[in-house]
Design a protein around this motif. Structure first.
Motif: not given
Length: 69
Positions: A47-69
């Motif tokens: 699996g690939r892992e995306v690293l994001v800054a703490d302040e961008d985590e919520k935005k990134a998770r919302e953006l990627l929710k359909e791809f997350m396990e």
């Protein structure tokens, strides 16, 4: 940095990269060049892992929710 693990194929990976770049979220990728000999998502270990800054985590998770396990 927060990790977001994704089990996705190469086409989905290209989509994720584009979405992240378009959204202006700075990110780094772990396991980008690591894959199996077989097409598709391979084993969970690949699996690939995306690293994001703490302040961008919520935005990134919302953006990627359909791809997350």
């Amino acid at each position: 940095m927060k990790r977001i693990k994704l089990l996705i194929n190469e086409v989905q990976w290209a989509m994720v990269r584009g979405m992240m770049e378009e959204s202006g979220i700075r990110f780094s990728i772990l396991n980008e060049q690591f894959s199996s000999l077989y097409p598709g998502t391979g084993l969970g270990a690949f699996g690939r892992e995306v690293l994001v800054a703490d302040e961008d985590e919520k935005k990134a998770r919302e953006l990627l929710k359909e791809f997350m396990e």
